[in-house]
Design a protein around this motif. Structure first.
Motif, PDB file in Angstrom:
ATOM      1  N   GLU A   1      47.348 -28.812  39.702  1.00 24.21           N
ATOM      2  CA  GLU A   1      46.139 -28.854  38.867  1.00 24.21           C
ATOM      3  C   GLU A   1      46.297 -29.832  37.711  1.00 24.21           C
ATOM      4  N   ALA A   2      47.485 -29.829  37.108  1.00 32.67           N
ATOM      5  CA  ALA A   2      47.699 -30.750  35.994  1.00 32.67           C
ATOM      6  C   ALA A   2      47.616 -32.189  36.486  1.00 32.67           C
ATOM      7  N   GLY A   3      48.187 -32.440  37.650  1.00 32.07           N
ATOM      8  CA  GLY A   3      48.124 -33.787  38.218  1.00 32.07           C
ATOM      9  C   GLY A   3      46.691 -34.203  38.485  1.00 32.07           C
ATOM     10  N   ARG A   4      45.948 -33.304  39.114  1.00 32.46           N
ATOM     11  CA  ARG A   4      44.550 -33.613  39.404  1.00 32.46           C
ATOM     12  C   ARG A   4      43.749 -33.790  38.117  1.00 32.46           C
ATOM     13  N   SER A   5      44.092 -32.991  37.106  1.00 30.30           N
ATOM     14  CA  SER A   5      43.284 -33.036  35.881  1.00 30.30           C
ATOM     15  C   SER A   5      43.480 -34.341  35.118  1.00 30.30           C
ATOM     16  N   ILE A   6      44.587 -35.055  35.338  1.00 29.10           N
ATOM     17  CA  ILE A   6      44.683 -36.370  34.694  1.00 29.10           C
ATOM     18  C   ILE A   6      44.188 -37.476  35.630  1.00 29.10           C
TER      19      ILE A   6
ATOM     20  N   LEU B   1      44.843 -38.035  38.923  1.00 26.96           N
ATOM     21  CA  LEU B   1      45.599 -38.454  40.099  1.00 26.96           C
ATOM     22  C   LEU B   1      44.927 -37.896  41.349  1.00 26.96           C
TER      23      LEU B   1
END
Ligand SMILES: Nc1ncnc2c1ncn2[C@@H]1O[C@H](COP(=O)(O)OP(=O)(O)OP(=O)(O)O)[C@@H](O)[C@H]1O
Ligand SMILES: [Mg+2]
Lengths: 244, 222
Positions: B125-130, B132
């Motif tokens: 989720e953190a990756g998607r939220s920036i 990526l």
């Protein structure tokens, strides 16, 4: 900046959001409060499409996030998200956490990204921790790095999901300070938080959610002093600490 | 002359140079088999974490059918059975490497799947939220963390596959066990030769285990 119309969200048979309408103006700070399970996190997660909507419409910065033509990865960079559990990348230094987005999403040269990263770490007061890995940071420091990581994409909106509720009480202040600075700089913010002091000081509007609907909204002063709905009254009496 | 056993140490010294040639094959087959096995396992393991039902099922079929049948049968099927259907001979060495690759791949797939699924959902989720993409988040965030967790079980698989190569004796690949068998066919010194062979396997597996422990410790420090 954000326009939500008739938003419904179900997980299987469980309807979590039951028709949310919410407009957030540019530069506005909206604080969302409400009991556990009322759908606050789900609402934020819908805004940057970590969850798919069941029905309704969400417009972020003129982009309809459910429109197939919208580049969802672009929307996610427009709306930065800060999580309760920080979710820093443990295998990267603080600086790498911050520069990953600019480098891999925006394609900015590493040098430039690092300069930006250092600038942001300085802004959150962690310039000296740039080359430290997350497991050597305190909770408050982790959350500040996470904020810097989101800011690195230069988002138009910042979404905070209980950013201080996993922190030891003495570490809450440093994170709230960073958030206050952001608010004063004119960042549009949607914050799920039960930090009443913070809401009172920086929120333009407080929204009380319960069971998937917005029950009441008002300026913090009005909402805290004269809650109208019974559910709001009973919720506020529960979360208010005796000191306030 | 029954009951008249005398231990001859000289047999050991004489057979060592010949066995070392067998060891070379054993190591060669193990390494190549595992490199290919890792590629197969990574693909099948990723497919097991995918939401695409076709990938998911195909990988499941591969993993289940390999894990549910004896390696010996797989080896013989590959070397004796498949060539009949394909109407082409498979050289023993290639069949050996292929068998180790296909077999280890199924177990490695489970290692890969487990490691990836052990990474906290918040990381994706953190990756998607920036911003990526799913693929980039896998590549830069999930995979590096999962890979660290794969190392101990992969090391374990290394040791298992190394020992498994001895089964290739049935298709006549000149690895360590086969070499031992050939020496015994000439000198009838089963005790000395099998003892030497066993010690050589032990030295190999213990060396691998030791290297792995060092690697793990270094990764812990970071
Ligand atoms: N992925 C999911 N699958 C199924 N149910 C979910 C999922 N995510 C959330 N829910 C359910 O949706 C409801 C609302 O959850 P949500 O996390 O939005 O509440 P919340 O207001 O943020 O609560 P809290 O204050 O505890 O964080 C809960 O009943 C929760 O169990
Ligand atoms: Mg929540």
């Amino acid at each position: 900046m954000i326009k939500i119309r008739g938003l419904h969200k179900s997980f299987g048979a469980l309807e979590v959001l039951k028709g949310i309408d919410l407009h957030v103006q540019p530069g506005e700070v909206v604080v969302i409060i409400g009991p556990s399970g009322s759908g606050k996190s789900t609402l934020l997660r819908c805004i940057n499409r970590l969850e798919k909507l069941t029905s309704g419409q969400i417009i972020v910065d003129d982009y309809d996030i459910n429109d197939r033509k919208t580049d969802i990865n672009l929307i996610r960079t427009e709306a930065g998200m800060v999580f309760q559990q920080f979710n820093l990348f443990p295998h990267m230094t603080a600086l790498k956490n911050v520069t990953l987005g600019p480098v891999k999403v925006r394609g900015i040269p590493r040098r430039e990204a690092e300069a930006l990263g250092m600038e942001l770490l300085e802004k959150v007061g962690l310039k000296d921790k740039a080359h430290v890995f997350p497991d050597q940071l305190s909770g408050g420091q982790k959350q500040r790095v996470a904020i810097a990581r989101s800011l690195a994409l230069k988002p138009k909106v910042m979404l905070f999901d209980e950013p201080t509720s996993a922190l030891d009480p003495e570490l809450v202040g440093e994170v709230l300070e960073v958030m206050k600075t952001l608010a004063k700089e004119g960042m549009t913010m949607v914050v799920v938080s039960h930090e009443m002091g913070f809401a009172r000081e920086v929120a333009d509007r407080v929204i009380f959610m319960d069971e998937g609907v917005i029950v009441e909204e008002n300026t913090p002063r009005e909402l805290f002093a004269n809650p109208r709905n019974e559910r709001t009254i009973s919720f506020l009496s529960k979360v208010r600490s005796p000191i306030e | 002359m029954a009951g008249h056993f005398n231990f001859k140490a000289s047999v050991i010294w004489e057979s060592i140079p010949i066995l070392l040639v067998g060891i070379k094959y054993t190591i060669f087959i193990t390494i190549f088999g595992l490199v290919i096995g890792f590629c197969l396992g990574a693909v099948a393991g990723l497919a097991r974490t995918s939401r695409n039902p076709i990938f998911y099922r195909m990988a499941g079929f591969y993993i289940e059918s390999i894990r549910g049948t004896p390696l010996m049968v797989q080896v013989m099927f590959l070397y004796f059975g498949l060539p009949l259907a394909l109407n082409a001979r498979i050289p023993p060495l290639a069949a050996g490497i292929g068998a180790i690759a296909i077999n280890s791949g199924a177990y490695i797939a489970e290692i890969v799947r487990g490691s990836i699924q052990s990474i906290d959902r918040g990381q994706m989720e953190a990756g998607r939220s920036i911003g990526l993409t799913h693929v980039k988040t896998m590549l830069y965030i999930i995979w590096p963390q999962a890979f660290r967790r794969m190392i101990p079980p992969l090391g374990n698989q290394f040791i298992i596959s190394l020992k498994d190569t001895s089964l290739l004796v049935v298709i006549g690949v000149g690895e360590l066990t086969r070499t031992g068998q050939e020496i015994i066919a000439a000198n009838f010194r089963a005790f000395e030769v099998w003892l030497t062979v066993a010690v050589m396997y032990l030295v190999l597996t213990m060396t691998i285990a030791k290297v792995l422990r060092m690697l793990e410790r270094r990764l812990e420090i970071r």
